[in-house]
Enzyme design. Structure first.
Site, PDB file in Angstrom:
ATOM      1  N   LYS A 121       0.830  -1.201   0.000  1.00 52.20           N
ATOM      2  CA  LYS A 121       0.000   0.000   0.000  1.00 52.20           C
ATOM      3  C   LYS A 121       0.870   1.260   0.000  1.00 52.20           C
ATOM      4  O   LYS A 121       1.924   1.292   0.654  1.00 52.20           O
ATOM      5  CB  LYS A 121      -0.897  -0.033   1.244  1.00 52.20           C
ATOM      6  CG  LYS A 121      -1.970   1.028   1.351  1.00 52.20           C
ATOM      7  CD  LYS A 121      -2.816   0.733   2.586  1.00 52.20           C
ATOM      8  CE  LYS A 121      -3.852   1.812   2.862  1.00 52.20           C
ATOM      9  NZ  LYS A 121      -4.619   1.506   4.092  1.00 52.20           N
ATOM     10  N   SER A 128      -9.680  -0.591   7.906  1.00 56.74           N
ATOM     11  CA  SER A 128      -9.098  -0.443   6.576  1.00 56.74           C
ATOM     12  C   SER A 128      -8.536  -1.716   5.960  1.00 56.74           C
ATOM     13  O   SER A 128      -8.178  -1.719   4.789  1.00 56.74           O
ATOM     14  CB  SER A 128      -8.006   0.631   6.588  1.00 56.74           C
ATOM     15  OG  SER A 128      -8.584   1.905   6.761  1.00 56.74           O
ATOM     16  N   SER A 165      -9.430   1.836   3.888  1.00 56.77           N
ATOM     17  CA  SER A 165      -8.570   2.599   2.996  1.00 56.77           C
ATOM     18  C   SER A 165      -7.675   1.719   2.125  1.00 56.77           C
ATOM     19  O   SER A 165      -7.053   2.213   1.169  1.00 56.77           O
ATOM     20  CB  SER A 165      -7.684   3.561   3.799  1.00 56.77           C
ATOM     21  OG  SER A 165      -6.807   2.870   4.659  1.00 56.77           O
TER      22      SER A 165
END
Length: 472
Positions: free
Chosen positions: A80, A179, A155
């Site tokens: 990420k 997330s 997220s």
């Protein structure tokens, strides 16, 4: 019998077994993953930075070694973009941060590479990684592989979309309020949010420390397509790093618990109502666990609603004080409007009230710890409705309420520092198209292994949703 599936559909466990035995090379697997990324990603925008050339170099180095490097030898993974990877931007989806180049690898990247994983790309996140949907002005929107009718979650939305599309067998993500679990639920993937102190974390590019509550609630983890891959990969993630002084160096497997292991099934909807499809998913999970020999009982854990609401307001109090100025200065109008609505629905605690609620967190955690002594696992809903559409959280008060306002079962686990897994147990047929429905399994502190065991037991009776997704 020869396996005729394309390599991008193989699980991390299958890939690792083949590369470690020598029946497949790391380069073969990496090339297949890159080819899949180049074919699938243009429609998804899940990977916003391809690392194809670096991956080829790393795979060739693995093939040149005499022995497998570790349990993830040759397994393709994604990282990420809010975590440091040497030589690459840690942008966090913010235009103003696009040139923050990491001087070294974050702990999680270092641990995955040390286990033999090959990083093929970096995945998208919303601005400041603080939204349950994935869109930002720097890289744009990520799409869900199930179709445009479902948000990919956030997220770690890029991570969830990537792994379910076959772009890597594992996807790194992180979780401060959901997330990892929101993208797992949205995309039909499987994850376990580790508990407090379980996975060491450090970003070498950071210029200041995060708030105390952020340190207590935010954790690093992985999104996969099945629970077995979490048992394979998470032991590598928990390898110690002295740069995280609060890491708890415990083995992945804890002491056995004499069966039958008791599971509390909670179904409190906190007054928001529960969609029948979510009830079906919860019932299917409970039935599967019962069939597997677990002692499943309908029991509500203590102070769930109070814990969730306190978690929202306390975290937002810290965010408002410590991150708020950066969001105002560098965030888009859209993200600022979302935060304004967060603050309206859950007024942030400030000053002495914030300190009192930080202290009260221990009382909530104590009540849950006592409950978990009797029931080592708790099965709960995750979302109370099928997953929302893209952009739902920018549609005013109702949108924010549907996306985060009713997600107490998610925030509770971060606030208390408890581990919690998420896996799909049902696919709802909505008017817009199929929608995977995930459930949550929380557990005792530092017993992620029990959660993953339970998810494996469910998967033995309810096949992973990737088979349906790939079949069209």
């Amino acid at each position: 019998m020869t396996d005729t599936r394309p390599l991008w559909q193989w699980s991390a466990s299958e890939i690792a077994a083949a590369t470690r035995s020598g029946s497949l090379s790391a380069s073969e697997v990496t090339e297949a993953a890159i080819t899949r990324m180049e074919a699938a990603n243009p429609d998804l925008n899940a990977v916003v930075e391809s690392l194809a050339e670096e991956a080829r170099t790393d795979a060739a180095a693995l093939d040149a070694s005499f022995d497998p490097k570790g349990p993830l030898h040759g397994v393709p993974v994604t990282i990420k973009i809010n975590v440091d990877q040497k030589g690459h931007a840690t942008s966090n989806g913010v235009v103003a941060f696009k040139d923050i180049i990491a001087p070294d690898d974050a702990t999680v990247v270092r641990n995955l590479k040390a286990a033999g994983a090959v990083v093929i790309g970096r995945t998208n996140t919303p601005e400041f990684s603080f939204r349950a949907d994935t869109d930002n002005p720097l890289y744009g929107r990520t799409q869900n592989p199930w179709g445009p009718h479902i948000s990919p979650g956030g997220s770690s939305g890029g991570a969830g979309a990537a792994v379910m599309a076959g772009i890597g067998a594992l996807a790194h993500g992180n979780d401060i309020g959901g997330s990892l679990r929101f993208p797992a639920a949205a995309n039909g993937a499987v994850t376990v949010k580790p508990g407090l102190g379980r996975v060491p974390a450090y970003n070498p590019s950071q210029t200041s420390e995060r708030g105390l509550l952020a340190q207590s609630m935010s954790v690093q983890g992985l999104i996969a397509r099945n629970a077995a891959d979490l048992h394979l990969s998470m032991p590598a993630m928990i390898a110690p790093d002295a740069r995280d002084p609060f890491h708890v160096p415990m083995p992945w497997r804890g002491a056995p618990i004499e069966p039958p292991l008791r599971v509390a099934v909670a179904s409190d909807d906190f007054g928001f109502g529960m969609d029948p499809a979510v009830r079906t998913a919860l019932d299917k999970a409970a039935s599967a666990l019962s069939d597997a020999g677990y002692a499943v009982e309908a029991v509500e854990p203590p102070l769930a609603r109070e814990t969730g609401e306190t978690a929202y307001r306390t975290l937002l109090g810290e965010v408002h004080a410590m991150l708020g100025p950066d969001i105002r200065a560098y965030g888009s109008e859209e993200i600022n409007a979302i935060f304004d609505e967060y603050y309206r629905q859950f007024p942030p605690y400030e000053g002495n009230d914030l300190l009192k609620m930080l202290a009260q967190r221990t009382a909530f955690a104590r009540n849950w710890s006592l409950f978990l002594e009797e029931y080592p696992l708790v099965l709960t809903p995750f979302m109370l409705t099928p997953f929302f559409a893209p952009g739902r959280d920018i549609e005013g008060a109702d949108g924010v309420r549907e996306v985060l306002g009713c997600s107490h079962w998610s925030f509770i686990m971060n606030f208390l520092g408890l581990p919690a897994g998420n896996l799909p147990t049902h696919v709802a047929e909505t008017a817009e198209g199929p929608s995977p429905i995930g459930v949550q399994i929380a557990g005792r502190r530092w017993r992620e292994d029990l959660i993953v065991d339970a998810m494996q037991a469910i998967e033995a009776r309810i096949p992973p949703t990737c088979t349906r997704l790939w079949a069209g």
